[in-house]
Write an enzyme that holds these catalytic residues in place. Structure first.
Site, PDB file in Angstrom:
ATOM      1  N   VAL A  33       0.861  -1.185   0.000  1.00 39.52           N
ATOM      2  CA  VAL A  33       0.000   0.000   0.000  1.00 39.52           C
ATOM      3  C   VAL A  33       0.895   1.233   0.000  1.00 39.52           C
ATOM      4  CG1 VAL A  33      -1.831   1.235   1.203  1.00 39.52           C
ATOM      5  CG2 VAL A  33      -1.738  -1.269   1.327  1.00 39.52           C
ATOM      6  N   GLU A  34       0.656   2.111  -0.956  1.00 40.69           N
ATOM      7  CA  GLU A  34       1.381   3.377  -1.053  1.00 40.69           C
ATOM      8  C   GLU A  34       0.378   4.482  -0.753  1.00 40.69           C
ATOM      9  OE1 GLU A  34       3.737   5.991  -4.494  1.00 40.69           O
ATOM     10  OE2 GLU A  34       2.991   3.991  -4.961  1.00 40.69           O
TER      11      GLU A  34
END
Length: 130
Positions: free
Chosen positions: A121-122
């Site tokens: 997850v960014e």
């Protein structure tokens, strides 16, 4: 020819839907959405993430429907210092960042972490204009 306006939803295959749902609700303040025949999604803005059991065969799905294979970027207006403080308070281990990356509209500031299934997850924001 037609033009695409926005992303409506995407799917994350999960080892345990309730665990993944609880993580995104707690850490990213997403909304739990129940729909269809006991299906679960995560809502944010005008988009959603549908959660499906990994390997699920009851609907159209990606060929390799395996947990931990997602990698995506979410945009927020929240300053990076507040993002980092919040992630620390949630005991989320930062894997990289903050670092500058290239977003759809130009440079972004990003931090990376993994959800309980190992999806990358960014969370990013665009620099404020002077």
């Amino acid at each position: 020819m037609f033009e695409i306006d926005r992303l409506d939803h995407f799917v994350i295959p999960c080892s345990d839907i309730e665990t993944i749902c609880a993580f995104y609700v707690r850490v990213l303040n997403m909304r739990r959405i129940e729909f269809g025949d006991k299906r679960v999604a995560l809502g944010f803005g005008r988009q959603k993430i549908n959660l499906q059991p990994a390997g699920w065969r009851e609907t159209r799905r990606a060929r390799n429907h395996i947990e931990g294979t997602a990698d995506f970027c979410l945009i927020t207006d929240t300053p990076m210092a507040e993002i980092l403080d919040h992630l620390a308070a949630c005991d989320v281990e930062i894997k990289d960042g903050p670092v500058q990356r290239s977003g759809a509209l130009g440079p972004i500031n990003s931090v990376y972490f993994r959800d309980p299934d190992g999806n990358l997850v960014e969370v990013s924001n665009y620099p404020a204009k002077a």
